[in-house]
Enzyme design. Structure first.
Site, mmCIF file in Angstrom:
data_model
loop_
_atom_site.group_PDB
_atom_site.id
_atom_site.type_symbol
_atom_site.label_atom_id
_atom_site.label_comp_id
_atom_site.label_asym_id
_atom_site.label_seq_id
_atom_site.Cartn_x
_atom_site.Cartn_y
_atom_site.Cartn_z
ATOM 1 N N ASP A 23 0.866 -1.169 0.000
ATOM 2 C CA ASP A 23 0.000 0.000 0.000
ATOM 3 C C ASP A 23 0.906 1.223 0.000
ATOM 4 O O ASP A 23 1.719 1.404 0.898
ATOM 5 C CB ASP A 23 -0.872 -0.031 1.269
ATOM 6 C CG ASP A 23 -2.225 0.608 1.071
ATOM 7 O OD1 ASP A 23 -2.258 1.720 0.526
ATOM 8 O OD2 ASP A 23 -3.234 -0.005 1.477
ATOM 9 N N GLU A 46 -6.602 3.742 -5.722
ATOM 10 C CA GLU A 46 -7.846 3.949 -4.979
ATOM 11 C C GLU A 46 -8.402 5.312 -5.378
ATOM 12 O O GLU A 46 -7.829 6.351 -5.047
ATOM 13 C CB GLU A 46 -7.634 3.916 -3.457
ATOM 14 C CG GLU A 46 -8.971 3.969 -2.728
ATOM 15 C CD GLU A 46 -8.905 4.517 -1.304
ATOM 16 O OE1 GLU A 46 -9.834 4.272 -0.534
ATOM 17 O OE2 GLU A 46 -7.923 5.204 -0.960
ATOM 18 N N HIS A 92 -11.272 -2.908 3.925
ATOM 19 C CA HIS A 92 -11.183 -2.511 5.331
ATOM 20 C C HIS A 92 -11.950 -1.220 5.599
ATOM 21 O O HIS A 92 -12.033 -0.783 6.736
ATOM 22 C CB HIS A 92 -9.712 -2.338 5.711
ATOM 23 C CG HIS A 92 -9.071 -1.210 4.962
ATOM 24 N ND1 HIS A 92 -8.925 -1.220 3.582
ATOM 25 C CD2 HIS A 92 -8.581 -0.024 5.370
ATOM 26 C CE1 HIS A 92 -8.362 -0.084 3.198
ATOM 27 N NE2 HIS A 92 -8.142 0.657 4.257
ATOM 28 N N ASP A 93 -12.459 -0.590 4.558
ATOM 29 C CA ASP A 93 -13.239 0.635 4.725
ATOM 30 C C ASP A 93 -14.748 0.397 4.562
ATOM 31 O O ASP A 93 -15.553 1.103 5.154
ATOM 32 C CB ASP A 93 -12.824 1.691 3.679
ATOM 33 C CG ASP A 93 -11.382 2.149 3.843
ATOM 34 O OD1 ASP A 93 -10.871 2.150 4.975
ATOM 35 O OD2 ASP A 93 -10.761 2.511 2.819
ATOM 36 N N ASP A 112 -3.029 4.653 -2.298
ATOM 37 C CA ASP A 112 -4.047 5.220 -1.418
ATOM 38 C C ASP A 112 -4.538 6.584 -1.931
ATOM 39 O O ASP A 112 -3.727 7.422 -2.336
ATOM 40 C CB ASP A 112 -3.427 5.384 -0.022
ATOM 41 C CG ASP A 112 -4.440 5.727 1.042
ATOM 42 O OD1 ASP A 112 -5.333 4.901 1.298
ATOM 43 O OD2 ASP A 112 -4.326 6.816 1.632
HETATM 44 C C1 GLC Z 1 -7.900 5.257 2.218
HETATM 45 C C2 GLC Z 1 -7.770 4.090 3.142
HETATM 46 C C3 GLC Z 1 -8.415 4.449 4.448
HETATM 47 C C4 GLC Z 1 -7.677 5.636 5.013
HETATM 48 C C5 GLC Z 1 -7.622 6.793 4.027
HETATM 49 C C6 GLC Z 1 -6.600 7.810 4.420
HETATM 50 O O1 GLC Z 1 -9.217 5.535 1.882
HETATM 51 O O2 GLC Z 1 -8.309 2.951 2.550
HETATM 52 O O3 GLC Z 1 -8.417 3.383 5.337
HETATM 53 O O4 GLC Z 1 -8.287 6.072 6.195
HETATM 54 O O5 GLC Z 1 -7.265 6.369 2.756
HETATM 55 O O6 GLC Z 1 -5.309 7.341 4.190
#
Ligand code: GLC
Ligand code: CA
Length: 529
Positions: A103, A268, A330-331, A205
């Site tokens: 990540d 993402e 995980h979100d 991310d």
């Molecule tokens: C992404 C991650 C999340 C995190 C955010 C800030 O969305 O998946 O878990 O809180 O980025 O880094």
């Protein structure tokens, strides 16, 4: 919905499995998962039949956002292990023929990262411009109206130097300034560091956040915001996200990745479909290989909605691009909590038979469903900052259940988050013995996918089917498969487009096609060419 080729890179045929390191397996009895724990359970991943692991952040971190606040991009958090443990894990992954994605968190670092410590030390610091500092507004308040994704203003005042720094997420996560070429260079070096160690790619991310509009103008108010909605939705993130300049950085990352062979970059990116597609770049100047597609998470679970979004998403993919599908993370809420156990089985078949690279999330292969986190055990900062709004992410971060021993074999200590309530039955050891378990279904589907390239590379044609049934064909090199999925509770008659043969996988116990599909059922049947 065109066909891939057998010469396709591994990630077009492959399936990605997300591991949340804190919650996979604990090797040293502190109640928190770690790298050695992952290494010890790699056979589970290999036997499942996936191709690549994406590891959520493992870097040194104060854990304000559980690792998404990185304090050293080229180290390993002591709680998880060390670089040697990482190298062992990577070797063990590769020995099993799997790949490993890390990540990469480019938008922000921890405020404890030495870069930020130096940046904050004075207005004249050589690293001042590595982050986004601005004078207060004339009234002393924040420089503009941007709102943190975790709620509250996106700015924090540093009293010592009298300026505010930008934080799109927690105030412990300061946004890096990608317009400064030294930042872009330092972050490229980070990617190179891990690529040189042998990683097979990155999940990037919040990629659409990395560049902000020049001058940092106020974001427009969101006319649709209502009381009870998340605070970040008060404004449209018009100037704080999705800036055209970001694509040059993405291209740079892609060039670097491509110089290491079949290295995968997954971005993402939460954007409407038309804007998401731009992150593929062009054929001459490609962006990330896979801008994550969250449409299965964001839309309601019924045949008509799904049929439409599948067709429209697939049609929107540029010619040089490759689709992908995500159903949990995980979100996001757990799929089995969202749609129930029976539909979670249909969801597994959908995810693993659509055209495009699937990403599945640890624990979904067990069908982990609703977990109520008692208030005194809530850890997610997003939930703690905006309580009672259903924004909690702990419910998807609960530990893996390996067996029926104390703490589900996850740890010898009480885990950092509670287990799902039915863990004594819903665990890997129990489901391995049960041919009808969710785990057995996932293994069957992944095996079918491996044995039938039509399921990964094949052309996809959607069919008109009655009621709540979605059906499509996947065709490749003389192989013709028909997938039928019933999103409703009622049985339906269905007519495949050619003579049906063997059932190669089913959500239930069906072994032969008899012209019907049961409620909540899904199956894949071979068709005569
Ligand atoms: C992404 C991650 C999340 C995190 C955010 C800030 O969305 O998946 O878990 O809180 O980025 O880094
Ligand atoms: Ca541990």
């Amino acid at each position: 919905m065109s066909e891939g080729s057998l010469a396709a890179p591994w990630w077009q045929r492959g399936v990605i499995y997300q591991i949340y390191p804190r919650s996979f397996a604990d090797s040293n009895g502190d109640g928190i998962g770690d790298l050695a724990g992952i290494e010890a359970h790699l056979d589970h991943v290999a036997n499942l039949g996936v191709d690549a692991i994406w590891l959520s952040p493992i870097f040194p971190s104060p854990m304000a956002d559980f690792g998404y606040d990185v304090a050293d991009y080229t180290g390993v958090e002591a709680m998880f292990g060390d670089l040697a443990a990482f190298d062992r894990l990577l070797a063990a992954v590769h020995v099993r023929g799997l790949r490993l994605l890390l990540d990469f968190v480019p938008n922000h670092s921890s405020t404890q990262h030495p870069w930020f410590v130096e940046s904050r030390s004075s207005r004249d610091s050589p690293k001042r411009d590595w982050y986004i500092w601005r004078d207060p507004a004339p009234d002393g308040g924040p420089p503009n109206n941007w709102i943190s994704d975790m709620g509250g203003p996106a700015w924090e005042l540093d009293p010592a130097t009298g300026q505010y720094y930008l934080h799109t997420f927690l105030k412990e996560q300061a946004d890096l300034n990608w317009r400064n070429p030294d930042v872009a260079q330092a972050m490229t070096d980070v990617m190179r560091f891990w690529l040189d160690r042998g990683v097979d790619g990155f999940r990037i991310d919040v990629l659409w956040h990395i560049v902000k509009a020049q001058g940092l103008p106020d974001n427009p108010a969101n006319p649709d915001w209502r009381e009870g909605m998340a605070e970040k939705l008060r404004v449209l993130q018009h100037h704080s996200t999705d800036q055209p300049e970001a694509h040059a950085f993405t291209r740079g990352m892609r060039q670097l990745a491509d110089s290491y062979g079949e290295t995968l970059l997954v971005g993402e990116i939460f954007l409407p479909r038309d804007r998401l597609m731009r992150w593929y770049g062009s054929e001459a100047e490609p962006g990330v290989h896979l801008p994550f597609n969250f449409e299965l998470i964001e839309n309601s679970w019924n045949r008509d909605t799904l049929a439409r979004l599948i067709a429209d998403y697939d049609a929107a993919i540029p010619d040089h691009g490759w689709p992908n599908w995500v159903i949990g993370s995980h979100d996001a809420p757990r799929i089995a909590a969202r749609v129930g156990e029976a539909q979670a089985r249909v969801a597994a078949m959908l995810l693993l038979t659509l055209r495009g690279t699937p990403t599945l999330y640890q624990g979904d292969e067990l069908g982990i469903g609703t977990v109520d986190i008692p208030p005194d055990r809530i850890r997610d900062p997003q939930d703690l900052r905006q309580p009672g709004m259903g924004l909690g992410r702990d419910r998807s971060r609960t530990p893996m259940a390996w067996d029926a021993s104390p703490n589900a074999g996850f740890s010898t200590a009480v885990p950092w988050l509670p287990l799902h309530p039915d863990w004594p039955m819903r665990n890997v050891a129990v489901q391995e013995q049960d041919p009808h378990s969710m785990l057995a279904l996932y293994r069957r589907l992944l095996a079918a996918r491996r044995a039938h390239p039509a399921l990964s590379l094949g052309r996809m044609t959607l069919h008109d089917t009655p009621g709540d049934v979605l059906a499509y064909e996947r065709v490749h090199a003389g192989q013709r498969l028909f997938v039928a999925l019933n999103f409703g509770p009622d049985a339906q008659d269905i007519t495949p487009p050619a003579r049906p043969g063997r059932i190669i996988a089913a959500t239930g116990t069906r072994t032969a096609f008899d012209g019907r599909i049961d409620g909540d059922e899904g199956f894949i049947v071979e068709l005569e060419p």
